[in-house]
Scaffold this motif. Structure first.
Motif, PDB file in Angstrom:
ATOM      1  N   ARG A 100      46.482  39.906  36.015  1.00  0.00           N
ATOM      2  CA  ARG A 100      45.479  38.844  35.910  1.00  0.00           C
ATOM      3  C   ARG A 100      44.703  38.720  37.215  1.00  0.00           C
ATOM      4  O   ARG A 100      45.272  38.824  38.301  1.00  0.00           O
ATOM      5  CB  ARG A 100      46.130  37.500  35.569  1.00  0.00           C
ATOM      6  N   THR A 102      43.343  36.077  38.522  1.00  0.00           N
ATOM      7  CA  THR A 102      43.713  34.907  39.314  1.00  0.00           C
ATOM      8  C   THR A 102      44.946  35.184  40.167  1.00  0.00           C
ATOM      9  O   THR A 102      45.039  34.712  41.305  1.00  0.00           O
ATOM     10  CB  THR A 102      43.987  33.702  38.401  1.00  0.00           C
ATOM     11  N   CYS A 105      43.847  37.439  43.139  1.00  0.00           N
ATOM     12  CA  CYS A 105      43.142  36.639  44.147  1.00  0.00           C
ATOM     13  C   CYS A 105      44.105  35.759  44.930  1.00  0.00           C
ATOM     14  O   CYS A 105      43.957  35.588  46.144  1.00  0.00           O
ATOM     15  CB  CYS A 105      42.072  35.783  43.481  1.00  0.00           C
ATOM     16  N   GLU A 106      45.091  35.202  44.251  1.00  0.00           N
ATOM     17  CA  GLU A 106      46.072  34.349  44.914  1.00  0.00           C
ATOM     18  C   GLU A 106      46.877  35.152  45.928  1.00  0.00           C
ATOM     19  O   GLU A 106      47.126  34.682  47.055  1.00  0.00           O
ATOM     20  CB  GLU A 106      47.008  33.732  43.875  1.00  0.00           C
ATOM     21  N   LYS A 215      39.076  31.598  47.127  1.00  0.00           N
ATOM     22  CA  LYS A 215      39.549  32.222  45.892  1.00  0.00           C
ATOM     23  C   LYS A 215      38.390  32.549  44.959  1.00  0.00           C
ATOM     24  O   LYS A 215      38.402  33.580  44.277  1.00  0.00           O
ATOM     25  CB  LYS A 215      40.551  31.296  45.208  1.00  0.00           C
ATOM     26  N   GLU A 216      37.390  31.682  44.948  1.00  0.00           N
ATOM     27  CA  GLU A 216      36.240  31.934  44.074  1.00  0.00           C
ATOM     28  C   GLU A 216      35.464  33.155  44.527  1.00  0.00           C
ATOM     29  O   GLU A 216      35.014  33.969  43.709  1.00  0.00           O
ATOM     30  CB  GLU A 216      35.334  30.696  44.038  1.00  0.00           C
ATOM     31  N   LYS A 219      37.390  36.235  43.600  1.00  0.00           N
ATOM     32  CA  LYS A 219      37.216  36.554  42.179  1.00  0.00           C
ATOM     33  C   LYS A 219      35.937  37.350  41.964  1.00  0.00           C
ATOM     34  O   LYS A 219      35.915  38.348  41.241  1.00  0.00           O
ATOM     35  CB  LYS A 219      37.157  35.264  41.354  1.00  0.00           C
ATOM     36  N   MET A 295      35.844  33.513  33.508  1.00  0.00           N
ATOM     37  CA  MET A 295      36.240  33.046  34.830  1.00  0.00           C
ATOM     38  C   MET A 295      35.635  31.704  35.174  1.00  0.00           C
ATOM     39  O   MET A 295      36.237  30.886  35.842  1.00  0.00           O
ATOM     40  CB  MET A 295      35.803  34.045  35.903  1.00  0.00           C
ATOM     41  N   PHE A 298      37.905  28.732  34.329  1.00  0.00           N
ATOM     42  CA  PHE A 298      39.292  28.588  34.821  1.00  0.00           C
ATOM     43  C   PHE A 298      39.443  27.325  35.618  1.00  0.00           C
ATOM     44  O   PHE A 298      38.559  26.925  36.312  1.00  0.00           O
ATOM     45  CB  PHE A 298      39.647  29.789  35.690  1.00  0.00           C
TER      46      PHE A 298
END
Length: 298
Positions: A100, A102, A105-106, A215-216, A219, A295, A298
Motif C-alpha cells: 500500500r 500509505t 510513505c509512512e 506524507k502528502e 505520496k 488518494m 484518504f
C-alpha cells in the motif's frame, strides 16, 4: 491532462473541412471548436460538472479547471524536490516491501524526518538562537574508525523476529538496526554568507521546512516513480536507471545501517479491496492504479 470519469480525456479536434470564414463556437475552457451550439453547450456543462480528477494526485470530484489547477500545483511540488533529497528518498523506497502506498510513505517519512542528507538545504539554529539557512556538507557517525567495533557491539540491537531475521542476513551476518538520529552530527555551511567557514552542529539544531518532506508530498512523489509488481509497490525500472539507484548503497547517503522496514506480504484472504488478494499481474496493476486514484480521499 485532467481525467474524465477517471479515464483519459481527449480534446476534440477541429473539423478537417473547416473553412477560414466559417463561424464556430469556441470553448475557452478546453480550447475546442464546435460547429453546433448544442455540442458547445454540452461541453461547457461537462467542464463545470464535478466529474473530473487530477491525473497526478488522484483527487476526484473536481471541475475541469480545478483539475488543471491541481495538476499545476502537483507539478510544481514535484519540481521542488532537490536531487540531494530526491535520490535518498527513492533509495529508501526501494528498501520497503509494502503493498500500500500509505504504508510505503509512512516508512520513508518516519525514517527520513529526523535524518538529513549531504547537499540538502536546511535551517540551523545557532547557540544564540539565530536561525540560518545552510547546506549540509557532511554527516558524521558517532562511531569513529577507532572505536567503531567496541561501540557497535554495545549499542546495536539485533533483530530477533524470525521474519525480519531472515531478511536481515547478508553473507551470513545479521544486519544491525540503524542508530538513533539524535546521535549524528552535521557539518554545514551558511548559504548567504560567502566568507564563513563550515561548522559542525548537532542533529537537534537542524530542521527542514514543514513542506519539504511530508506524507502528502511523498505520496505524490512515489505515485510518479512506483508501480505494482506481484502485489508489492516497487520503483519503476526507468526511475532506477535514471538515478542509477542500483549502483548506489545507503552508506553513500547516510553513514549508518540501512533501515529494516516492516514486511507486509500481500493478503491471501478474501477481504474486498486488498491489493494482496489479486494474483493476476493485470488485476494487480488495475487495483494499484485505482487505489492511487482514490488518494485524495484518504
Amino acid at each position: 491532462m485532467p481525467l474524465l470519469h477517471r479515464k483519459a480525456f481527449v480534446r476534440q479536434r477541429p473539423p478537417a473541412d473547416l473553412r477560414p470564414e466559417e463561424e464556430v463556437f469556441l470553448c475557452k475552457i478546453t480550447h475546442e471548436i464546435f460547429r453546433r451550439y448544442d455540442e458547445f453547450f454540452e461541453r461547457t456543462i461537462l467542464c463545470n460538472s464535478l466529474v473530473w480528477s487530477c491525473c497526478l494526485t488522484g483527487r476526484a470530484g473536481l471541475t475541469y479547471l480545478e483539475a488543471v489547477e491541481s495538476e499545476r500545483r502537483a507539478s510544481v511540488s514535484l519540481q521542488t524536490f532537490s536531487r540531494s533529497l530526491l535520490v535518498p528518498l527513492l533509495h529508501l523506497a526501494s528498501l520497503s516491501h509494502r503493498c500500500r502506498l500509505t504504508e510505503l510513505c509512512e516508512d520513508v517519512y518516519t525514517f527520513s524526518k529526523d535524518r538529513f542528507f549531504p547537499g540538502e538545504t536546511v535551517d540551523v539554529v545557532g547557540r544564540n538562537g539565530a536561525r540560518h539557512v545552510c547546506e549540509i556538507l557532511q554527516v558524521h557517525s558517532p562511531h569513529s574508525s577507532t572505536n567503531r567495533r567496541s561501540k557497535a557491539a554495545d549499542d546495536t540491537i539485533v533483530i530477533s523476529d524470525s521474519d525480519e531475521e531472515i531478511k536481515a542476513q547478508i553473507n551470513g551476518k545479521k544486519r544491525k538496526k540503524p542508530l538513533s538520529p539524535s546521535v549524528f552530527e552535521y557539518t554545514v555551511k551558511m548559504m548567504k554568507a560567502e566568507h564563513t567557514e563550515p561548522f559542525t552542529v548537532k542533529a537537534n539544531q537542524i530542521s527542514r521546512r514543514k513542506t519539504s518532506v511530508s506524507k502528502e508530498r511523498l505520496k505524490l512523489l512515489f505515485k510518479q516513480h512506483c508501480e505494482p509488481q506481484n502485489g508489492t509497490i516497487v520503483l519503476k525500472p526507468s526511475t532506477v536507471m535514471k538515478y542509477r539507484l542500483s549502483e548506489q548503497s545507503f552508506s553513500q547517503f547516510f553513514p549508518d545501517e540501512p533501515p529494516l522496514f516492516p514486511f507486509s506480504p500481500p493478503s491471501k484472504g478474501g477481504g474486498r479491496g486488498s491489493p494482496g488478494q489479486v494474483s493476476d499481474d493485470d488485476d494487480v496493476r488495475k487495483s494499484f492504479i485505482h487505489r492511487f486514484s482514490l488518494m485524495g480521499h484518504f
